[in-house]
Every structure is written in C-alpha cells, then in structure tokens.
Motif scaffolding. Structure first.
Motif, PDB file in Angstrom:
ATOM      1  N   UNK A   1      -6.923  -6.454  -2.665  1.00  0.00           N
ATOM      2  CA  UNK A   1      -6.068  -6.149  -1.521  1.00  0.00           C
ATOM      3  C   UNK A   1      -5.181  -7.340  -1.166  1.00  0.00           C
ATOM      4  N   UNK A   2      -5.712  -8.540  -1.253  1.00  0.00           N
ATOM      5  CA  UNK A   2      -4.897  -9.722  -0.966  1.00  0.00           C
ATOM      6  C   UNK A   2      -3.806  -9.910  -2.018  1.00  0.00           C
ATOM      7  N   UNK A   3      -4.121  -9.577  -3.258  1.00  0.00           N
ATOM      8  CA  UNK A   3      -3.079  -9.627  -4.286  1.00  0.00           C
ATOM      9  C   UNK A   3      -2.003  -8.576  -4.007  1.00  0.00           C
ATOM     10  N   UNK A   4      -2.433  -7.405  -3.565  1.00  0.00           N
ATOM     11  CA  UNK A   4      -1.476  -6.366  -3.187  1.00  0.00           C
ATOM     12  C   UNK A   4      -0.587  -6.830  -2.046  1.00  0.00           C
ATOM     13  N   UNK A   5      -1.170  -7.536  -1.083  1.00  0.00           N
ATOM     14  CA  UNK A   5      -0.385  -8.026   0.056  1.00  0.00           C
ATOM     15  C   UNK A   5       0.741  -8.935  -0.417  1.00  0.00           C
ATOM     16  N   UNK A   6       0.442  -9.821  -1.357  1.00  0.00           N
ATOM     17  CA  UNK A   6       1.482 -10.717  -1.875  1.00  0.00           C
ATOM     18  C   UNK A   6       2.557  -9.927  -2.606  1.00  0.00           C
ATOM     19  N   UNK A   7       2.141  -8.932  -3.402  1.00  0.00           N
ATOM     20  CA  UNK A   7       3.105  -8.121  -4.158  1.00  0.00           C
ATOM     21  C   UNK A   7       3.963  -7.286  -3.224  1.00  0.00           C
ATOM     22  N   UNK A   8       3.357  -6.671  -2.227  1.00  0.00           N
ATOM     23  CA  UNK A   8       4.095  -5.822  -1.305  1.00  0.00           C
ATOM     24  C   UNK A   8       5.128  -6.613  -0.503  1.00  0.00           C
ATOM     25  N   UNK A   9       4.866  -7.906  -0.317  1.00  0.00           N
ATOM     26  CA  UNK A   9       5.832  -8.739   0.399  1.00  0.00           C
ATOM     27  C   UNK A   9       7.134  -8.887  -0.376  1.00  0.00           C
ATOM     28  N   UNK A  10       7.107  -8.622  -1.688  1.00  0.00           N
ATOM     29  CA  UNK A  10       8.318  -8.726  -2.506  1.00  0.00           C
ATOM     30  C   UNK A  10       9.062  -7.392  -2.608  1.00  0.00           C
ATOM     31  N   UNK A  11       8.463  -6.308  -2.091  1.00  0.00           N
ATOM     32  CA  UNK A  11       9.072  -4.983  -2.199  1.00  0.00           C
ATOM     33  C   UNK A  11       9.926  -4.686  -0.986  1.00  0.00           C
ATOM     34  N   UNK A  12      10.959  -3.853  -1.147  1.00  0.00           N
ATOM     35  CA  UNK A  12      11.770  -3.485   0.013  1.00  0.00           C
ATOM     36  C   UNK A  12      10.918  -2.768   1.060  1.00  0.00           C
ATOM     37  N   UNK A  13      11.023  -3.207   2.298  1.00  0.00           N
ATOM     38  CA  UNK A  13      10.212  -2.623   3.363  1.00  0.00           C
ATOM     39  C   UNK A  13      11.029  -1.683   4.237  1.00  0.00           C
ATOM     40  N   UNK A  14      10.327  -1.063   5.180  1.00  0.00           N
ATOM     41  CA  UNK A  14       8.889  -1.124   5.409  1.00  0.00           C
ATOM     42  C   UNK A  14       8.109  -0.474   4.263  1.00  0.00           C
ATOM     43  N   UNK A  15       6.816  -0.785   4.198  1.00  0.00           N
ATOM     44  CA  UNK A  15       5.971  -0.320   3.108  1.00  0.00           C
ATOM     45  C   UNK A  15       4.755   0.410   3.670  1.00  0.00           C
ATOM     46  N   UNK A  16       4.371   1.497   3.003  1.00  0.00           N
ATOM     47  CA  UNK A  16       3.139   2.209   3.337  1.00  0.00           C
ATOM     48  C   UNK A  16       2.203   2.105   2.138  1.00  0.00           C
ATOM     49  N   UNK A  17       0.984   1.595   2.381  1.00  0.00           N
ATOM     50  CA  UNK A  17      -0.049   1.553   1.354  1.00  0.00           C
ATOM     51  C   UNK A  17      -0.938   2.776   1.521  1.00  0.00           C
ATOM     52  N   UNK A  18      -1.136   3.520   0.440  1.00  0.00           N
ATOM     53  CA  UNK A  18      -1.880   4.772   0.486  1.00  0.00           C
ATOM     54  C   UNK A  18      -2.928   4.768  -0.611  1.00  0.00           C
ATOM     55  N   UNK A  19      -4.173   5.108  -0.258  1.00  0.00           N
ATOM     56  CA  UNK A  19      -5.170   5.210  -1.310  1.00  0.00           C
ATOM     57  C   UNK A  19      -6.589   5.074  -0.823  1.00  0.00           C
ATOM     58  N   UNK A  20      -7.496   5.197  -1.781  1.00  0.00           N
ATOM     59  CA  UNK A  20      -8.923   4.963  -1.582  1.00  0.00           C
ATOM     60  C   UNK A  20      -9.146   3.470  -1.799  1.00  0.00           C
ATOM     61  N   UNK A  21      -9.323   2.743  -0.698  1.00  0.00           N
ATOM     62  CA  UNK A  21      -9.422   1.286  -0.784  1.00  0.00           C
ATOM     63  C   UNK A  21     -10.866   0.802  -0.882  1.00  0.00           C
ATOM     64  N   UNK A  22     -11.834   1.709  -0.748  1.00  0.00           N
ATOM     65  CA  UNK A  22     -13.251   1.359  -0.827  1.00  0.00           C
ATOM     66  C   UNK A  22     -13.620   0.241   0.141  1.00  0.00           C
ATOM     67  N   UNK A  23     -12.892   0.152   1.250  1.00  0.00           N
ATOM     68  CA  UNK A  23     -13.197  -0.783   2.330  1.00  0.00           C
ATOM     69  C   UNK A  23     -13.197   0.002   3.632  1.00  0.00           C
TER      70      UNK A  23
END
Length: 262
Positions: free
Chosen positions: A176-198
């Motif tokens: 998830x922390x790696x995703x956070x860094x990657x999502x910061x490079x994507x055009x926003x706003x951003x919605x994360x969707x999925x089974x995160x098992x957290x």
C-alpha cells in the motif's frame, strides 16, 4: 460516475459452484458501475471452464473498455503449479491468454491512458483446506503468497486504480505504501478500489485518503470486517450513495459509490 469493487472468487457463487460467463455478467450488472475493479479473476482456467471472466464482467456491464492483469500463470493450487506473471495488461483486442489469474479494471467510460505496477509478493503462507490428490480427502495446505499488481485507468476527470493486496498484513502495508508513492505520480484526484486485505480505517490512514464507503464487506453472507475499500486520494471529488451489496457471486460484498468532480 459510479465506481465499484468486487472480489468474484473466480466466479464462484455462495453455494461454491462456478457461474457461467452470462450468469457472471448478470451478477455484477446489478451494480450498474461505470468503473469496476474486479479481483480473483480467471482466464482460461479449467476450474472455470476456460472462461475469460474479465470479458464476461465487461459484457455484463456493457463496458467500453477493460484491462486484465495476471498475477499468476498456471492454476493456483497447493502444489504451486503456477509461476509469477510479468506485470502486463491484456485488453479486449488481445485475445485470451491462459490459464492465468489476477485482477481486472472495467470501464464504461473512455480511458485516456492505462498503466500497470507490479507490487511483488511476500514470504508468508496461508493455511487452506483443499483435496489431497493422493487420497481424495480434504487436508490443510500451506499456500504461498502470490505476486500482487495494480492497474490504473486515467479518465477525463480522475484516475481509478484497482488492486488486490497480500493476505499478510505486513506485506499488504508495504504494498500500500508503494501504491501511495505511485499514485502520487498519476493525474488526480485518484480513487483506489479493491480488496486491500486490511481492515476498517487502516488503509485510509496509511494513504492519507478519504473513505468513500464505510461498511463491513467480508464474509459476504454475514460481514464482520471491511477488507474491500474505495478510497479518494487528493481533493476534487464529492461522493454520495456509498454502500456494500451482496451479489450472486464472490465471497465478499461489493462496494459502490457515486462520485462527482467538485
């Protein structure tokens, strides 16, 4: 725009039978989602009669476009007769690969750009009861963690990222922390969707995100914990009508929310 997420458990119904492609499409169509993240998706697997389940879901939603991302090549089983898949995207024009297993992102709306990120795997093993091919009886097996992956679709007003994180909490947090860094490079706003098992509010706190749905999602018949999430990262979105919904497929409840740019 309606955004949703659902773990279809390789197309299994609550009774454990695998739905045919048309029935799978009908099961998810009730969400009426414009963009849908789907986890535990088979393509060309013997256990699901060789169906392309991403295509079946897309047909059920009358979607304009979709991408599947395999995490495994081969059939998931206790004997590890599979190998990690290279992070890559497969769409409606690419033909069916298989047998593979992974996630998919389905869109009724035009997608301006697709991208994919491999998240790696942990070393944890999960106990699972499955048949022993030597005796035919059920026994416990230790299942190794599979590689994980994320798919992003850049739309006109936002980016949607789909993923399915590790069952091992320390690994899913790292992913998830790696995703956070990657999502910061994507055009926003951003919605994360999925089974995160957290569970619960943990993913939102780690991402510094806004939960769009707060509802228990697992197990589907009598949910006690929220493992499935729709999270807004960044400003520029308003949300309404967020809910969890039991479907005729999968062992998790689906989540759905309506978002609008502000």
């Amino acid at each position: 725009m309606r955004i949703g997420t659902v773990n279809i458990s390789s197309g299994r119904s609550a009774a454990g039978s695998v739905l045919a492609p048309a029935a799978l499409g009908a099961a998810v169509a009730v969400l009426d989602a414009d963009v849908l993240a789907v986890q535990e998706v088979d393509a060309g697997q013997p256990r699901s009669s060789g169906a392309d389940q991403a295509a079946a879901v897309a047909d059920g939603l009358d979607a304009a476009d979709w991408r599947g991302a395999a995490t495994l090549t081969g059939t998931p089983d206790p004997f590890r007769s599979w190998s990690p898949a290279h992070p890559a995207l497969r769409g409606p024009d690419d033909g069916q690969a298989g047998p593979v297993y992974g996630i998919a992102l389905i869109s009724r709306l035009p997608v301006l750009e697709w991208s994919v990120l491999g998240l790696g795997a942990g070393r944890a093993r999960l106990p699972m009861k499955a048949p022993d091919p030597r005796t035919g009886g059920l026994r416990w097996w230790w299942i190794p963690d599979e590689p994980r992956i994320a798919v992003a679709a850049r739309l006109e007003h936002l980016t949607v990222v789909a993923t399915h994180l590790s069952f091992a909490p320390h690994t899913s947090v790292r992913q998830l922390l790696r995703l956070r860094r990657w999502m910061a490079t994507l055009p926003g706003p951003t919605v994360l969707a999925g089974d995160l098992n957290l569970p619960g509010g943990v993913p939102a706190r780690l991402l510094r995100a806004t939960p769009l749905v707060r509802a228990a999602s697992f197990p589907a018949a009598d949910p006690r914990v929220q493992l499935d999430h729709l999270l807004a990262v960044g400003n520029g979105l308003s949300a309404r009508d967020g809910r969890a919904q039991e479907l005729a497929v999968g062992d998790h409840r689906a989540l759905r929310v309506t978002v609008s740019p502000t």
